[in-house]
Design a protein around this motif. Structure first.
Motif, PDB file in Angstrom:
ATOM      1  N   ARG A   1       6.606  11.167  13.240  1.00 43.16           N
ATOM      2  CA  ARG A   1       6.122  12.548  13.217  1.00 43.16           C
ATOM      3  C   ARG A   1       5.627  12.875  11.810  1.00 43.16           C
ATOM      4  NH1 ARG A   1       5.739  15.121  18.279  1.00 43.16           N
ATOM      5  NH2 ARG A   1       7.489  14.401  19.524  1.00 43.16           N
ATOM      6  N   GLY A   2       4.508  13.567  11.743  1.00 40.23           N
ATOM      7  CA  GLY A   2       3.972  14.004  10.461  1.00 40.23           C
ATOM      8  C   GLY A   2       3.163  12.964   9.723  1.00 40.23           C
ATOM      9  N   ILE A   3       2.941  11.814  10.346  1.00 38.67           N
ATOM     10  CA  ILE A   3       2.184  10.753   9.692  1.00 38.67           C
ATOM     11  C   ILE A   3       0.830  10.574  10.364  1.00 38.67           C
ATOM     12  CG2 ILE A   3       2.095   8.263   9.219  1.00 38.67           C
ATOM     13  CD1 ILE A   3       4.996   8.328   8.569  1.00 38.67           C
ATOM     14  N   PHE A   4      -0.221  10.528   9.530  1.00 37.64           N
ATOM     15  CA  PHE A   4      -1.564  10.198   9.998  1.00 37.64           C
ATOM     16  C   PHE A   4      -1.732   8.685   9.968  1.00 37.64           C
ATOM     17  CE2 PHE A   4      -5.815   8.829   8.762  1.00 37.64           C
ATOM     18  CZ  PHE A   4      -6.533   9.252   9.868  1.00 37.64           C
ATOM     19  N   GLY A   5      -2.301   8.159  11.027  1.00 39.09           N
ATOM     20  CA  GLY A   5      -2.610   6.738  11.111  1.00 39.09           C
ATOM     21  C   GLY A   5      -1.937   6.143  12.331  1.00 39.09           C
ATOM     22  N   PRO A   6      -2.425   5.010  12.750  1.00 39.47           N
ATOM     23  CA  PRO A   6      -3.491   4.226  12.167  1.00 39.47           C
ATOM     24  C   PRO A   6      -4.866   4.808  12.471  1.00 39.47           C
ATOM     25  CG  PRO A   6      -2.758   3.177  14.190  1.00 39.47           C
ATOM     26  CD  PRO A   6      -1.866   4.374  13.961  1.00 39.47           C
ATOM     27  N   THR A   7      -5.859   4.303  11.752  1.00 43.19           N
ATOM     28  CA  THR A   7      -7.230   4.754  11.937  1.00 43.19           C
ATOM     29  C   THR A   7      -8.183   3.658  11.528  1.00 43.19           C
ATOM     30  OG1 THR A   7      -8.790   6.540  11.440  1.00 43.19           O
ATOM     31  CG2 THR A   7      -7.421   5.768   9.622  1.00 43.19           C
TER      32      THR A   7
ATOM     33  N   TYR B   1       2.170  21.930  10.948  1.00 43.00           N
ATOM     34  CA  TYR B   1       2.515  21.145   9.761  1.00 43.00           C
ATOM     35  C   TYR B   1       1.861  21.770   8.530  1.00 43.00           C
ATOM     36  CZ  TYR B   1       4.030  17.224  12.721  1.00 43.00           C
ATOM     37  OH  TYR B   1       4.676  16.422  13.626  1.00 43.00           O
ATOM     38  N   ALA B   2       2.572  21.777   7.405  1.00 46.99           N
ATOM     39  CA  ALA B   2       2.000  22.210   6.126  1.00 46.99           C
ATOM     40  C   ALA B   2       1.479  21.011   5.351  1.00 46.99           C
ATOM     41  CB  ALA B   2       3.049  22.943   5.295  1.00 46.99           C
ATOM     42  N   TYR B   3       2.114  19.858   5.554  1.00 47.69           N
ATOM     43  CA  TYR B   3       1.737  18.618   4.872  1.00 47.69           C
ATOM     44  C   TYR B   3       1.669  17.496   5.894  1.00 47.69           C
ATOM     45  CZ  TYR B   3       3.028  21.084   0.615  1.00 47.69           C
ATOM     46  OH  TYR B   3       3.105  21.992  -0.407  1.00 47.69           O
ATOM     47  N   ALA B   4       0.873  16.481   5.566  1.00 46.49           N
ATOM     48  CA  ALA B   4       0.849  15.251   6.349  1.00 46.49           C
ATOM     49  C   ALA B   4       1.009  14.088   5.387  1.00 46.49           C
ATOM     50  CB  ALA B   4      -0.462  15.110   7.112  1.00 46.49           C
ATOM     51  N   VAL B   5       1.553  12.991   5.892  1.00 51.91           N
ATOM     52  CA  VAL B   5       1.666  11.754   5.131  1.00 51.91           C
ATOM     53  C   VAL B   5       0.683  10.758   5.730  1.00 51.91           C
ATOM     54  CG1 VAL B   5       3.189   9.810   4.573  1.00 51.91           C
ATOM     55  CG2 VAL B   5       4.073  12.157   4.526  1.00 51.91           C
ATOM     56  N   ILE B   6      -0.065  10.106   4.864  1.00 53.27           N
ATOM     57  CA  ILE B   6      -0.916   8.991   5.289  1.00 53.27           C
ATOM     58  C   ILE B   6      -0.099   7.743   5.000  1.00 53.27           C
ATOM     59  CG2 ILE B   6      -3.082   7.754   4.972  1.00 53.27           C
ATOM     60  CD1 ILE B   6      -4.242  10.465   3.905  1.00 53.27           C
ATOM     61  N   GLY B   7       0.322   7.078   6.052  1.00 48.95           N
ATOM     62  CA  GLY B   7       1.214   5.932   5.908  1.00 48.95           C
ATOM     63  C   GLY B   7       0.491   4.674   5.503  1.00 48.95           C
ATOM     64  N   GLY B   8       0.989   3.999   4.474  1.00 42.39           N
ATOM     65  CA  GLY B   8       0.413   2.724   4.044  1.00 42.39           C
ATOM     66  C   GLY B   8      -1.079   2.818   3.805  1.00 42.39           C
ATOM     67  N   ALA B   9      -1.496   3.803   3.026  1.00 38.45           N
ATOM     68  CA  ALA B   9      -2.920   4.082   2.809  1.00 38.45           C
ATOM     69  C   ALA B   9      -3.589   2.941   2.058  1.00 38.45           C
ATOM     70  CB  ALA B   9      -3.081   5.385   2.035  1.00 38.45           C
TER      71      ALA B   9
ATOM     72  N   PRO C   1      -7.315   2.475   1.477  1.00 34.11           N
ATOM     73  CA  PRO C   1      -8.349   2.962   0.551  1.00 34.11           C
ATOM     74  C   PRO C   1      -7.958   4.308  -0.077  1.00 34.11           C
ATOM     75  CG  PRO C   1      -9.012   3.420   2.807  1.00 34.11           C
ATOM     76  CD  PRO C   1      -7.699   2.663   2.873  1.00 34.11           C
ATOM     77  N   THR C   2      -7.094   4.269  -1.082  1.00 35.33           N
ATOM     78  CA  THR C   2      -6.561   5.510  -1.646  1.00 35.33           C
ATOM     79  C   THR C   2      -7.666   6.423  -2.195  1.00 35.33           C
ATOM     80  OG1 THR C   2      -6.071   4.391  -3.732  1.00 35.33           O
ATOM     81  CG2 THR C   2      -4.271   4.581  -2.133  1.00 35.33           C
ATOM     82  N   ARG C   3      -8.698   5.865  -2.800  1.00 41.03           N
ATOM     83  CA  ARG C   3      -9.790   6.706  -3.333  1.00 41.03           C
ATOM     84  C   ARG C   3     -10.509   7.462  -2.221  1.00 41.03           C
ATOM     85  NH1 ARG C   3     -12.502   3.845  -8.585  1.00 41.03           N
ATOM     86  NH2 ARG C   3     -10.547   3.754  -9.748  1.00 41.03           N
ATOM     87  N   PHE C   4     -10.686   6.806  -1.081  1.00 43.25           N
ATOM     88  CA  PHE C   4     -11.302   7.467   0.068  1.00 43.25           C
ATOM     89  C   PHE C   4     -10.488   8.692   0.464  1.00 43.25           C
ATOM     90  CE2 PHE C   4     -10.971   7.998   4.701  1.00 43.25           C
ATOM     91  CZ  PHE C   4     -12.263   8.430   4.981  1.00 43.25           C
ATOM     92  N   TYR C   5      -9.175   8.532   0.575  1.00 41.65           N
ATOM     93  CA  TYR C   5      -8.319   9.638   0.991  1.00 41.65           C
ATOM     94  C   TYR C   5      -8.242  10.738  -0.068  1.00 41.65           C
ATOM     95  CZ  TYR C   5      -6.875   6.811   4.964  1.00 41.65           C
ATOM     96  OH  TYR C   5      -6.861   6.075   6.123  1.00 41.65           O
TER      97      TYR C   5
ATOM     98  N   MET D   1       0.849  -1.188   0.000  1.00 42.39           N
ATOM     99  CA  MET D   1       0.000   0.000   0.000  1.00 42.39           C
ATOM    100  C   MET D   1       0.886   1.240   0.000  1.00 42.39           C
ATOM    101  SD  MET D   1      -3.078  -1.139   2.569  1.00 42.39           S
ATOM    102  CE  MET D   1      -1.978  -1.681   3.857  1.00 42.39           C
ATOM    103  N   PRO D   2       0.569   2.214  -0.825  1.00 43.87           N
ATOM    104  CA  PRO D   2       1.410   3.406  -0.921  1.00 43.87           C
ATOM    105  C   PRO D   2       1.154   4.392   0.215  1.00 43.87           C
ATOM    106  CG  PRO D   2      -0.456   3.644  -2.363  1.00 43.87           C
ATOM    107  CD  PRO D   2      -0.542   2.256  -1.780  1.00 43.87           C
ATOM    108  N   ASP D   3       2.130   5.257   0.431  1.00 41.57           N
ATOM    109  CA  ASP D   3       1.911   6.408   1.299  1.00 41.57           C
ATOM    110  C   ASP D   3       1.258   7.492   0.451  1.00 41.57           C
ATOM    111  OD1 ASP D   3       3.247   5.077   3.336  1.00 41.57           O
ATOM    112  OD2 ASP D   3       5.144   6.109   2.986  1.00 41.57           O
ATOM    113  N   MET D   4       0.552   8.404   1.113  1.00 40.38           N
ATOM    114  CA  MET D   4      -0.099   9.506   0.413  1.00 40.38           C
ATOM    115  C   MET D   4       0.266  10.821   1.079  1.00 40.38           C
ATOM    116  SD  MET D   4      -3.860   7.903  -0.422  1.00 40.38           S
ATOM    117  CE  MET D   4      -4.187   8.978  -1.824  1.00 40.38           C
ATOM    118  N   LEU D   5       0.301  11.895   0.295  1.00 40.50           N
ATOM    119  CA  LEU D   5       0.640  13.227   0.789  1.00 40.50           C
ATOM    120  C   LEU D   5      -0.609  14.098   0.799  1.00 40.50           C
ATOM    121  CD1 LEU D   5       3.057  15.027   1.647  1.00 40.50           C
ATOM    122  CD2 LEU D   5       3.144  15.803  -0.736  1.00 40.50           C
ATOM    123  N   VAL D   6      -0.794  14.842   1.896  1.00 41.58           N
ATOM    124  CA  VAL D   6      -1.947  15.729   2.047  1.00 41.58           C
ATOM    125  C   VAL D   6      -1.460  17.154   2.281  1.00 41.58           C
ATOM    126  CG1 VAL D   6      -4.048  16.226   3.372  1.00 41.58           C
ATOM    127  CG2 VAL D   6      -3.226  13.866   3.191  1.00 41.58           C
ATOM    128  N   PRO D   7      -1.840  18.102   1.408  1.00 34.79           N
ATOM    129  CA  PRO D   7      -1.537  19.512   1.677  1.00 34.79           C
ATOM    130  C   PRO D   7      -2.552  20.039   2.708  1.00 34.79           C
ATOM    131  CG  PRO D   7      -2.621  19.281  -0.451  1.00 34.79           C
ATOM    132  CD  PRO D   7      -2.460  17.901   0.115  1.00 34.79           C
TER     133      PRO D   7
END
Length: 158
Positions: free
Chosen positions: A86-92, A120-128, A130-134, A1-7
């Motif tokens: 630091r800077g990573i969202f999850g788990p959830t 933070y200006a950006y967050a990373v969703i680690g090992g996302a 459901p990528t479409r959801f995010y 599962m990829p990581d995702m970047l959120v502005p």
């Protein structure tokens, strides 16, 4: 599962979603330090392996960086940030019987808003998973080359 970047500076507000959930008797809030045991028990019962361990790190933060969704005095979902790294969202996660009601999106957005409030200006969703959801919920984009990311068996590599 990829990581995702959120502005984080482009986030939609969680306000209306959280208000709608509250009308349905669902409260989204930051966990209190003394709620670590019921939160860990919920996560261990409903979700895989180390998720409870990861989310527990949030209880050592000040303020606590694990949020919970509650209905009728019972935890039905959780979201964490700054736990895995630091800077990573999850788990959830949200209990199966309470999905498709906006609870996951509310937990996600409220966690990301808290990260924005911290600077933070950006967050990373680690090992996302459901990528479409995010993508839809917060405008996240896949980070190229992020598989397997930090979620590897580091002990096996020694």
């Amino acid at each position: 599962m990829p990581d995702m970047l959120v502005p984080l500076y482009k986030l939609p507000s969680s306000h209306d979603l959280i208000a709608d959930l509250k009308e349905k008797g669902i409260v989204i809030r930051r966990a209190n330090p003394w709620e670590i045991t019921p939160t860990r028990e919920f996560i261990s019962r409903v979700f895989p392996g180390g998720w409870a361990d990861e989310a527990s790190v949030g209880f050592a933060r000040c303020p606590v960086s694990t949020l919970i969704a509650i209905k009728e005095g019972r935890i039905i979902g959780f979201g964490s940030y700054d736990c895995t790294r630091r800077g990573i969202f999850g788990p959830t996660g949200v209990e199966d019987s309470h999905r498709k009601q906006g609870i996951g999106a509310a937990l996600l957005l409220r966690c990301l808003e808290a990260m924005l409030e911290m600077g933070y200006a950006y967050a990373v969703i680690g090992g996302a998973g459901p990528t479409r959801f995010y993508e839809k919920a917060c405008g996240a984009t896949v980070i190229p080359g992020s598989v397997p990311g930090i979620y590897t068996d580091l002990l096996a590599k020694r």
